[in-house]
Scaffold this motif. Structure first.
Motif, PDB file in Angstrom:
ATOM      1  N   LYS A 269       0.957  -0.739  -0.258  1.00 20.35           N
ATOM      2  CA  LYS A 269       0.391   0.589  -0.039  1.00 20.35           C
ATOM      3  C   LYS A 269       0.644   1.053  -0.060  1.00 20.35           C
ATOM      4  O   LYS A 269       0.674   1.939  -0.562  1.00 20.35           O
ATOM      5  N   MET A 270       2.041   1.369   0.795  1.00 14.67           N
ATOM      6  CA  MET A 270       3.024   2.070   0.486  1.00 14.67           C
ATOM      7  C   MET A 270       3.654   2.465  -1.084  1.00 14.67           C
ATOM      8  O   MET A 270       4.135   4.047  -0.715  1.00 14.67           O
ATOM      9  N   GLY A 271       4.321   1.808  -1.714  1.00  9.55           N
ATOM     10  CA  GLY A 271       3.841   2.193  -2.900  1.00  9.55           C
ATOM     11  C   GLY A 271       5.208   1.117  -3.509  1.00  9.55           C
ATOM     12  O   GLY A 271       5.237   0.654  -4.447  1.00  9.55           O
ATOM     13  N   LEU A 272       5.385  -0.307  -3.165  1.00  6.92           N
ATOM     14  CA  LEU A 272       6.331  -1.204  -3.831  1.00  6.92           C
ATOM     15  C   LEU A 272       4.749  -2.003  -4.333  1.00  6.92           C
ATOM     16  O   LEU A 272       3.761  -2.920  -3.856  1.00  6.92           O
ATOM     17  N   PRO A 273       5.380  -2.219  -6.334  1.00  4.94           N
ATOM     18  CA  PRO A 273       4.652  -2.649  -6.659  1.00  4.94           C
ATOM     19  C   PRO A 273       4.182  -4.556  -6.232  1.00  4.94           C
ATOM     20  O   PRO A 273       5.846  -5.434  -6.380  1.00  4.94           O
ATOM     21  N   VAL A 274       4.144  -5.060  -5.197  1.00  3.76           N
ATOM     22  CA  VAL A 274       3.142  -6.502  -4.592  1.00  3.76           C
ATOM     23  C   VAL A 274       2.249  -7.107  -5.677  1.00  3.76           C
ATOM     24  O   VAL A 274       0.972  -6.003  -5.661  1.00  3.76           O
ATOM     25  N   GLU A 275       2.763  -8.675  -6.355  1.00  2.00           N
ATOM     26  CA  GLU A 275       1.680  -9.198  -7.573  1.00  2.00           C
ATOM     27  C   GLU A 275       1.034  -9.937  -6.587  1.00  2.00           C
ATOM     28  O   GLU A 275      -0.205  -9.556  -6.350  1.00  2.00           O
ATOM     29  N   GLN A 276       1.538 -10.563  -5.487  1.00  2.00           N
ATOM     30  CA  GLN A 276       1.034 -11.627  -4.810  1.00  2.00           C
ATOM     31  C   GLN A 276       1.628 -11.766  -2.706  1.00  2.00           C
ATOM     32  O   GLN A 276       2.737 -11.540  -3.470  1.00  2.00           O
ATOM     33  N   LEU A 277       0.915 -11.985  -2.913  1.00  2.00           N
ATOM     34  CA  LEU A 277       1.071 -12.393  -0.648  1.00  2.00           C
ATOM     35  C   LEU A 277       0.541 -13.130  -0.637  1.00  2.00           C
ATOM     36  O   LEU A 277      -1.256 -13.547  -0.411  1.00  2.00           O
ATOM     37  N   VAL A 278       1.436 -14.101  -0.335  1.00  2.00           N
ATOM     38  CA  VAL A 278       0.804 -16.163  -0.265  1.00  2.00           C
ATOM     39  C   VAL A 278       0.367 -15.741   1.764  1.00  2.00           C
ATOM     40  O   VAL A 278       2.261 -15.801   2.006  1.00  2.00           O
ATOM     41  N   ILE A 279      -0.832 -16.298   2.158  1.00  2.00           N
ATOM     42  CA  ILE A 279      -0.563 -16.451   3.862  1.00  2.00           C
ATOM     43  C   ILE A 279      -0.387 -18.357   3.389  1.00  2.00           C
ATOM     44  O   ILE A 279      -0.980 -18.974   3.057  1.00  2.00           O
ATOM     45  N   ALA A 280       1.164 -18.796   4.179  1.00  2.00           N
ATOM     46  CA  ALA A 280       1.006 -20.258   4.176  1.00  2.00           C
ATOM     47  C   ALA A 280       0.564 -20.441   5.467  1.00  2.00           C
ATOM     48  O   ALA A 280       1.330 -19.994   6.859  1.00  2.00           O
ATOM     49  N   THR A 281      -0.016 -21.655   5.797  1.00  2.00           N
ATOM     50  CA  THR A 281       0.001 -21.815   7.957  1.00  2.00           C
ATOM     51  C   THR A 281      -0.284 -23.087   7.503  1.00  2.00           C
ATOM     52  O   THR A 281       0.099 -23.748   6.605  1.00  2.00           O
ATOM     53  N   ASN A 282       0.146 -23.569   8.533  1.00  2.00           N
ATOM     54  CA  ASN A 282       0.349 -25.230   8.890  1.00  2.00           C
ATOM     55  C   ASN A 282      -0.876 -25.334   9.474  1.00  2.00           C
ATOM     56  O   ASN A 282      -1.464 -25.476   8.898  1.00  2.00           O
ATOM     57  N   GLN A 283      -1.861 -26.728   9.979  1.00  2.00           N
ATOM     58  CA  GLN A 283      -2.543 -27.387  10.138  1.00  2.00           C
ATOM     59  C   GLN A 283      -3.801 -26.629  11.099  1.00  2.00           C
ATOM     60  O   GLN A 283      -4.670 -26.637  10.816  1.00  2.00           O
ATOM     61  N   ASN A 284      -2.909 -26.091  11.970  1.00  2.18           N
ATOM     62  CA  ASN A 284      -3.473 -25.208  12.130  1.00  2.18           C
ATOM     63  C   ASN A 284      -4.250 -24.230  11.270  1.00  2.18           C
ATOM     64  O   ASN A 284      -3.245 -22.623  10.761  1.00  2.18           O
TER      65      ASN A 284
END
Ligand SMILES: *Cc1c(COP(=O)(O)O)cnc(C)c1O
Length: 464
Positions: A269-284
């Motif tokens: 949101k501050m200006g870095l061009p980010v395409e994807q943010l992947v939320i990686a979780t374990n079994q929780n």
């Protein structure tokens, strides 16, 4: 710059009060009233800065004059001078356009040092200016207490008391906490389990009358705004190294309380061009269920081999929801009550807007062990279990092979020898040189009963 609460019930606060308070009085979390943004040209001009100089650029607008530029520079410089890699956060290539951002070169070998080294020096500065002293009290199940202790180690205005469950943390974890030298550091090994420790801390926060006049408790837990803020820096750092702002970058983040990945969202949101943010979780996997099928219902905690991601509810997710609901504090208050009662459902529009940037993935113990083993066999690169979950998620979720995909390596493999050996590594992974004598160092801790009067008396007697 002013800070407001995600529940909308607090008058805007200034930076220093927000750092000292942690949780907002209405139960919400603090966020900036307006987020600073950087132009493409400005971001491009940062290429080649040192990590500490980049941190100064990014943190300055949040502090907004509350601390002088000279003092802030000193705080930032001190915070990253104890990292054992010249780059502070080096990038390692593991595949085509696939990178690992190593965030484990700090004093306790985990990414929490990035935030807690900074928070310790920042708190100490604010307290010195105000002529105030505080007692930091916290509970740990093992892996995060050491980062808090290291962060407060040289702070003259802080005494720190960390409770861990007696004989229920691993030897490496215990030694990382109990061998830190400093006359303001107290490790309490309390009979009972982690919940007992946490309840003891909660009870002490709600009635602080056991402390001497003028002292109060402070928390350095993962909802503290300053921790989130410090974590924004390494997203820009990795992005710049890989061609931003002229090129987009994606990140995969081993996620527990959602603090780390929320910092990535802010960087975007501050200006870095980010395409994807992947939320990686374990079994929780409550966050994965929420993003993939709008199922944010709590389930019993499962102990995994990636224990720093074992959560039932992610506290910092509230900060993202606040934006997804157009900063409507009343809506968030309602949602959080639902979440606490066990089931929260997002509106279609909130979910759709989250999915524009976020994807999610769940990786259990088996997939994680296999990832450690296959990467080690292919390239000789040894990952810790949290990082392995991140890499698995990165590979499963990436939408194209043109955009660099960066997995955040949140801990050094030597912190989790059991998981690494289960993955087929033949011996205990080697500790880095500066920790090699960990098992010879002298330990200091006090064993206490699970008894409020005894614990609080111990604290009151040992405050400097
Ligand atoms: C704390 C921690 C995480 C989770 O980070 P959050 O900010 O809580 O999402 C992941 N990996 C390791 C090693 C950690 O210590």
């Amino acid at each position: 710059m002013k800070y407001i609460s995600t529940r909308g019930g607090v008058a805007p606060q200034n930076f220093e009060d927000v750092v000292l308070t942690g949780l907002a009085p209405d139960g919400g979390l603090f966020v900036p009233e307006t987020l600073p943004t950087f132009s493409r040209e400005e971001i491009a001009s940062w290429a080649g800065l040192s990590y500490a100089d980049l941190a100064l650029k990014i943190i300055t607008p949040f502090v907004d004059g509350a601390i002088s530029q000279t003092d802030l520079k000193q705080i930032v410089d001190k915070s990253y001078s104890d990292f054992r890699h010249g780059a502070v956060a080096p990038l390692i290539q593991t595949g085509h356009n696939e990178w690992i951002l190593e965030l484990f070169h700090g004093p306790t070998l985990a990414f929490k040092d990035f935030a807690l080294q900074f928070l310790g020096h920042l708190l100490d500065h604010i307290l010195a200016k105000r002529g105030q002293k505080v007692v930091v009290m916290g509970a740990t199940s093992g892996d995060t207490g050491s980062a808090a202790i290291e962060g407060c180690r040289r702070c003259e205005n802080i005494d720190i008391f960390i409770l861990h469950p007696y004989q229920r943390v691993s030897e490496v974890q215990r030694r990382q906490m109990t061998t830190v030298k400093g006359d303001n550091i107290y490790n309490i090994a309390m009979h009972g389990n982690f919940d007992d420790c946490q309840n003891m801390v909660k009870a002490s926060f709600s009635d602080q009358s056991f402390l001497p006049e003028g002292r109060q408790l402070a928390a350095v837990n993962s909802i503290n705004w300053a921790r989130i803020m410090a974590q924004i820096v390494y997203y820009f750092w990795a992005g710049l190294a890989l061609g931003a702002p002229d090129r987009k970058v994606s990140f995969s983040v081993p996620t527990g309380n959602f603090g780390d990945i929320f910092a990535g969202y802010l960087a975007h949101k501050m200006g870095l061009p980010v395409e994807q943010l992947v939320i990686a979780t374990n079994q929780n996997d409550i966050l994965h269920r929420c993003i993939s099928s709008n199922d944010h219902s709590t389930r019993p905690l499962e102990q995994s081999l990636a224990p720093s991601m074992d959560i039932m509810i992610s506290s910092n997710f509230e900060r993202l929801l606040f934006d997804l609901y157009d900063r409507d504090g009343a809506a968030i208050t309602g949602l959080m009550a639902d979440a606490k009662a066990g089931h929260m459902q997002l509106s279609d529009s909130a979910l759709a807007s989250a999915r524009k940037l976020f994807s999610s993935y769940r990786c259990g113990n088996d997939g994680m062990l296999q990832m450690i083993s296959s990467v080690y066999q292919d390239s000789g690169y040894l990952m810790d279990p949290h990082t392995a979950i991140g890499l698995e998620a990165a590979r499963a979720c990436r939408s194209n092979s043109v955009t660099p995909m960066v997995t955040l390596a949140t801990a050094h493999p030597a912190k989790f020898p059991d998981a690494v050996k289960q993955a087929g590594y033949p011996q205990d992974p080697e500790l880095p040189a500066h920790m090699a004598d960990l098992f010879e160092r002298e330990e200091r801790y006090t064993v206490l009963e699970n008894d409020q009067a005894a614990v609080q008396q111990f604290i009151a007697q040992h405050i400097n």
